[in-house]
Design a protein around this motif. Structure first.
Motif, PDB file in Angstrom:
ATOM      1  N   PRO A 275     -98.299  68.993  -9.752  1.00 51.17           N
ATOM      2  CA  PRO A 275     -99.193  68.421  -8.740  1.00 51.17           C
ATOM      3  C   PRO A 275     -98.548  68.461  -7.357  1.00 51.17           C
ATOM      4  N   TRP A 276     -99.281  67.988  -6.342  1.00 57.03           N
ATOM      5  CA  TRP A 276     -98.819  68.065  -4.955  1.00 57.03           C
ATOM      6  C   TRP A 276     -97.484  67.369  -4.742  1.00 57.03           C
ATOM      7  N   SER A 277     -97.229  66.297  -5.473  1.00 54.55           N
ATOM      8  CA  SER A 277     -96.001  65.521  -5.265  1.00 54.55           C
ATOM      9  C   SER A 277     -94.754  66.244  -5.747  1.00 54.55           C
ATOM     10  N   SER A 278     -94.923  67.296  -6.553  1.00 55.09           N
ATOM     11  CA  SER A 278     -93.785  68.030  -7.099  1.00 55.09           C
ATOM     12  C   SER A 278     -93.771  69.496  -6.669  1.00 55.09           C
ATOM     13  N   LYS A 279     -94.567  69.846  -5.664  1.00 52.98           N
ATOM     14  CA  LYS A 279     -94.625  71.231  -5.196  1.00 52.98           C
ATOM     15  C   LYS A 279     -93.254  71.697  -4.720  1.00 52.98           C
ATOM     16  N   ASN A 280     -92.926  72.964  -5.003  1.00 52.05           N
ATOM     17  CA  ASN A 280     -91.660  73.545  -4.556  1.00 52.05           C
ATOM     18  C   ASN A 280     -91.765  75.056  -4.558  1.00 52.05           C
ATOM     19  N   LEU A 281     -90.835  75.696  -3.911  1.00 51.75           N
ATOM     20  CA  LEU A 281     -90.870  77.145  -3.742  1.00 51.75           C
ATOM     21  C   LEU A 281     -90.704  77.877  -5.075  1.00 51.75           C
ATOM     22  N   THR A 282     -89.824  77.379  -5.935  1.00 52.70           N
ATOM     23  CA  THR A 282     -89.550  78.041  -7.211  1.00 52.70           C
ATOM     24  C   THR A 282     -90.795  78.109  -8.089  1.00 52.70           C
ATOM     25  N   ASP A 283     -91.492  76.979  -8.249  1.00 57.78           N
ATOM     26  CA  ASP A 283     -92.693  76.967  -9.083  1.00 57.78           C
ATOM     27  C   ASP A 283     -93.796  77.831  -8.479  1.00 57.78           C
ATOM     28  N   HIS A 284     -93.903  77.839  -7.156  1.00 50.89           N
ATOM     29  CA  HIS A 284     -94.911  78.683  -6.497  1.00 50.89           C
ATOM     30  C   HIS A 284     -94.691  80.151  -6.844  1.00 50.89           C
ATOM     31  N   ILE A 285     -93.448  80.607  -6.749  1.00 45.34           N
ATOM     32  CA  ILE A 285     -93.121  82.010  -7.057  1.00 45.34           C
ATOM     33  C   ILE A 285     -93.328  82.286  -8.543  1.00 45.34           C
ATOM     34  N   ARG A 286     -92.917  81.349  -9.400  1.00 42.51           N
ATOM     35  CA  ARG A 286     -93.003  81.548 -10.852  1.00 42.51           C
ATOM     36  C   ARG A 286     -94.452  81.691 -11.308  1.00 42.51           C
ATOM     37  N   PHE A 287     -95.336  80.865 -10.801  1.00 43.84           N
ATOM     38  CA  PHE A 287     -96.732  80.941 -11.236  1.00 43.84           C
ATOM     39  C   PHE A 287     -97.452  82.137 -10.613  1.00 43.84           C
ATOM     40  N   LYS A 288     -97.020  82.590  -9.439  1.00 41.12           N
ATOM     41  CA  LYS A 288     -97.544  83.838  -8.884  1.00 41.12           C
ATOM     42  C   LYS A 288     -97.189  85.012  -9.794  1.00 41.12           C
ATOM     43  N   ASN A 289     -95.937  85.025 -10.275  1.00 43.78           N
ATOM     44  CA  ASN A 289     -95.501  86.098 -11.181  1.00 43.78           C
ATOM     45  C   ASN A 289     -96.241  86.038 -12.511  1.00 43.78           C
ATOM     46  N   ARG A 290     -96.457  84.838 -13.037  1.00 37.01           N
ATOM     47  CA  ARG A 290     -97.204  84.705 -14.292  1.00 37.01           C
ATOM     48  C   ARG A 290     -98.645  85.194 -14.119  1.00 37.01           C
ATOM     49  N   GLU A 291     -99.226  84.921 -12.961  1.00 28.81           N
ATOM     50  CA  GLU A 291    -100.590  85.373 -12.684  1.00 28.81           C
ATOM     51  C   GLU A 291    -100.662  86.891 -12.622  1.00 28.81           C
ATOM     52  N   LYS A 292     -99.640  87.515 -12.019  1.00 25.66           N
ATOM     53  CA  LYS A 292     -99.607  88.980 -11.935  1.00 25.66           C
ATOM     54  C   LYS A 292     -99.487  89.609 -13.320  1.00 25.66           C
ATOM     55  N   LYS A 293     -98.803  88.896 -14.240  1.00 29.57           N
ATOM     56  CA  LYS A 293     -98.645  89.405 -15.605  1.00 29.57           C
ATOM     57  C   LYS A 293     -99.870  89.119 -16.471  1.00 29.57           C
ATOM     58  N   GLY A 294    -100.856  88.439 -15.883  1.00 29.35           N
ATOM     59  CA  GLY A 294    -102.066  88.139 -16.638  1.00 29.35           C
ATOM     60  C   GLY A 294    -101.970  86.900 -17.500  1.00 29.35           C
ATOM     61  N   ILE A 295    -100.979  86.045 -17.245  1.00 31.87           N
ATOM     62  CA  ILE A 295    -100.816  84.806 -18.021  1.00 31.87           C
ATOM     63  C   ILE A 295    -101.569  83.698 -17.293  1.00 31.87           C
ATOM     64  N   ALA A 296    -102.687  83.298 -17.838  1.00 27.10           N
ATOM     65  CA  ALA A 296    -103.538  82.291 -17.195  1.00 27.10           C
ATOM     66  C   ALA A 296    -103.089  80.884 -17.559  1.00 27.10           C
ATOM     67  N   VAL A 297    -103.374  79.945 -16.672  1.00 32.76           N
ATOM     68  CA  VAL A 297    -103.070  78.537 -16.922  1.00 32.76           C
ATOM     69  C   VAL A 297    -104.120  77.969 -17.872  1.00 32.76           C
ATOM     70  N   ASP A 298    -103.661  77.252 -18.878  1.00 35.17           N
ATOM     71  CA  ASP A 298    -104.566  76.606 -19.826  1.00 35.17           C
ATOM     72  C   ASP A 298    -105.259  75.445 -19.096  1.00 35.17           C
ATOM     73  N   GLN A 299    -106.534  75.637 -18.770  1.00 30.61           N
ATOM     74  CA  GLN A 299    -107.259  74.654 -17.972  1.00 30.61           C
ATOM     75  C   GLN A 299    -107.471  73.337 -18.723  1.00 30.61           C
ATOM     76  N   GLU A 300    -107.618  73.416 -20.033  1.00 30.44           N
ATOM     77  CA  GLU A 300    -107.787  72.188 -20.827  1.00 30.44           C
ATOM     78  C   GLU A 300    -106.513  71.342 -20.787  1.00 30.44           C
ATOM     79  N   LYS A 301    -105.366  72.017 -20.937  1.00 36.98           N
ATOM     80  CA  LYS A 301    -104.083  71.300 -20.864  1.00 36.98           C
ATOM     81  C   LYS A 301    -103.855  70.751 -19.460  1.00 36.98           C
ATOM     82  N   LEU A 302    -104.203  71.537 -18.456  1.00 36.13           N
ATOM     83  CA  LEU A 302    -104.051  71.093 -17.068  1.00 36.13           C
ATOM     84  C   LEU A 302    -104.879  69.827 -16.812  1.00 36.13           C
ATOM     85  N   ALA A 303    -106.128  69.825 -17.277  1.00 33.18           N
ATOM     86  CA  ALA A 303    -107.000  68.669 -17.073  1.00 33.18           C
ATOM     87  C   ALA A 303    -106.454  67.430 -17.788  1.00 33.18           C
ATOM     88  N   GLU A 304    -105.928  67.634 -18.997  1.00 33.26           N
ATOM     89  CA  GLU A 304    -105.384  66.515 -19.763  1.00 33.26           C
ATOM     90  C   GLU A 304    -104.167  65.900 -19.072  1.00 33.26           C
TER      91      GLU A 304
END
Length: 561
Positions: A275-304
């Motif tokens: 969430p916004w309170s834990s934003k950082n450069l490392t996680d931003h880069i990591r999730f960009k790379n996961r998105e490029k590899k086609g690894i989507a975020v589990d929206q159900e887990k995110l909502a929970e």
């Protein structure tokens, strides 16, 4: 090439054996996933036909997954990422013990400069330890709910302000109050470092990673007295706090930029963005790379996870619940007494070596090196022993060991596996403390106390580490809270021992003073025997109660809807 053929042959043989056993209704043998970092096979593993691949683990999918293993990987972070996270937490955990120990060699100098007594200056040590025990109660529960990064931000904000004020003050009352504030800021870093391990590492590998997480807390008592002795002798004791201020600011910047959020209640196994309170450069880069590899975020887990996420005022309730549990209380009393003995020796060393051997601040600071040296050796050797004993019991009980998925320990004697390593080492430490006291009493060559200090550094650290790993094991998902409870007992008992050791030594002598503390410590260690025998049953009862409460809560919510 030959090794690859061996692996293929073993996998084929294992698959055939599994199918044959399935037809006969026989449970499949122990499934132990290894990697190249495991080193040579043990004789037991060779019997099981397990081999090591140089590049990757043999996938657990080659056999039916055991029921006690989690359905998903415990952490999506890679091994290098896990090591970097744990090492970062270890370095940040350096501040609490460093801030306490860097002060010891300057105690006599500060007392003379502020025109007060050594006993009054020792009160600042005692109050520091009291706050060091209580403050993590507030921050640990907060970090288990809101995340590790917001907790680090609070800790360093308080710590930096306290260091600046301490560097500028020149009175005993200000020193006393600001040292407590300084302790409040720094003390949470140890609980948070252990929390990072609990977030990312499964029980089967926890010993070796706890060793790395403990490096900072062990280097603190080792190098900081030497730094404190040099700084106070050549630059004045105020510069101790200027040094800590500069170091804390230098550590705060890369932490804010690069340390990823790992709290499982916030990001799960690392597959959910923070969430916004834990934003950082490392996680931003990591999730960009996961998105490029086609690894989507589990929206159900995110909502929970977002549904349960909240930034709340820190409170000690979660830690108090841990302290109120019978099994935890017995373990924590033993770890607290081990650290009470450690702090009694550390706090008394300044006056002991000055009185017996006539040492100045610089030479006194050198006496802390054997303690730290023994502690560092203990950290790395004990972690391997603890992991080895875990796997030995797993093989004996046909219990699955997977380096990527956490096992349900409800039917595993984790107390016995950890304490078989920790308890004998702690008893050896008690004997070493008695020897140290009587060597000082008879004013033998300084080589004798130095040898005992090394032994004490090894045994007390090793035993404490084994029991600390056990606390994290029996409180999955609450590693920081369990460590905070550990800190309460460790620091409060340590504060009492630090305050009592000099008056006790003056009243009954060094030998009897350390003998009395050691016998109390032996009593607390013997009290662990019921935990070894009944701990697994106690955990099952607690788990059943928690599951019944959860079912009742869900039923009540469904009726309201």
């Amino acid at each position: 090439m030959a090794q690859s053929k061996i692996v293929q042959a073993d996998v084929v043989a294992h698959e055939a054996s599994r199918e044959d056993n399935a037809e006969k209704g026989v449970q499949p043998p122990l499934q132990y996933v290894r990697s190249a970092s495991d080193g040579p096979l043990s004789p037991e593993a060779e019997v099981l036909g397990t081999t090591v691949d140089e590049k990757e683990d043999i996938e657990a999918s080659t056999a039916e997954p055991a029921a006690v293993l989690a359905s998903e990987d415990y952490s999506v972070f890679t091994v290098p990422q896990k090591r970097a996270i744990v090492l970062a937490g270890s370095f940040l955990g350096l501040f609490s013990p460093m801030t306490g120990s860097i002060y010891y060699p300057a105690l006599n100098l500060i007392a003379a400069d502020l025109h007060t007594t050594s006993t009054k200056i020792n009160i600042t040590v005692t109050t520091y330890l009291i706050i060091q025990g209580l403050a993590p109660m507030m921050i640990a529960g907060f970090s288990d709910k809101a995340g590790r990064r917001p907790a680090y931000a609070i800790c360093f904000a308080i710590y930096i302000v306290a260091n600046l004020a301490l560097a500028l003050q020149n009175s005993y009352v200000a020193l006393l109050i600001l040292r407590m504030l300084q302790s409040a800021g720094s003390s949470g870093t140890i609980a948070l470092a252990q929390g990072l391990v609990g977030d990312c590492i499964v029980s089967a590998d926890r010993g070796q990673y706890i060793a790395w997480a403990s490096v900072g807390s062990l280097l603190g008592p080792t190098i900081s007295p030497l730094l404190g002795g040099v700084i106070s002798q050549y630059a004045g004791w105020h510069w101790i706090f200027w040094f800590l201020l500069i170091l804390s600011i230098a550590a705060c910047i890369p932490t804010a930029l690069f340390l990823p959020e790992t709290c499982r209640n916030v990001v799960g196994n690392g597959s959910v963005p923070p969430p916004w309170s834990s934003k950082n450069l490392t996680d931003h880069i990591r999730f960009k790379n996961r998105e490029k590899k086609g690894i989507a975020v589990d929206q159900e887990k995110l909502a929970e996870l977002r549904k349960n996420f909240r930034l709340s005022i820190p409170n000690p309730i979660a830690t108090l619940i841990v302290l109120a549990d019978l099994e935890s209380a017995l373990i924590l009393f033993a770890t607290g007494m081990s650290m009470a003995l450690f702090y009694a020796i550390s706090a008394g060393a300044s006056q002991n070596f000055r009185e017996v051997y006539g040492y100045d601040e610089l030479h006194i600071s050198l006496m802390f090196l054997p303690i730290g040296g023994g502690g560092i050796i203990a950290a790395f050797s004990t972690g391997k022993l603890v992991d080895w004993n875990y796997r030995r019991h797993a093989i004996r009980l046909n219990f699955p060991v997977d380096r990527r998925r956490q096992a349900d320990l409800s039917t595993f004697p984790i107390e016995e596996a950890r304490m078989q390593i920790g308890v004998p080492i702690l008893l050896l430490g008690a004997a070493g403390a008695i020897g140290y006291g009587w060597l000082l009493e008879h004013r033998v060559s300084v080589a004798g106390p130095i040898l005992m200090l090394f032994l004490l550094g090894y045994t007390l650290t090793a035993g404490f580490q084994a029991l600390n790993i056990l606390m994290i094991d029996i409180y999955p998902g609450q590693a920081a809270t369990a460590t905070a409870a550990n800190n309460v007992c460790r620091c409060l008992l340590g504060a009492a021992a630090s305050a009592a050791i000099i008056p006790m030594s003056e009243a009954v002598g060094f030998g009897w003073a350390y003998t009395i503390l050691s016998l109390l410590f032996v009593g607390s260690t013997v009290a662990l025997i019921p935990v070894m025998r009944s701990g697994m049953r106690w955990r099952r009862v607690k788990k059943d109660k928690a599951e019944k409460k959860q079912v009742a809560r869900e039923l009540k919510e469904s009726q309201i809807r």
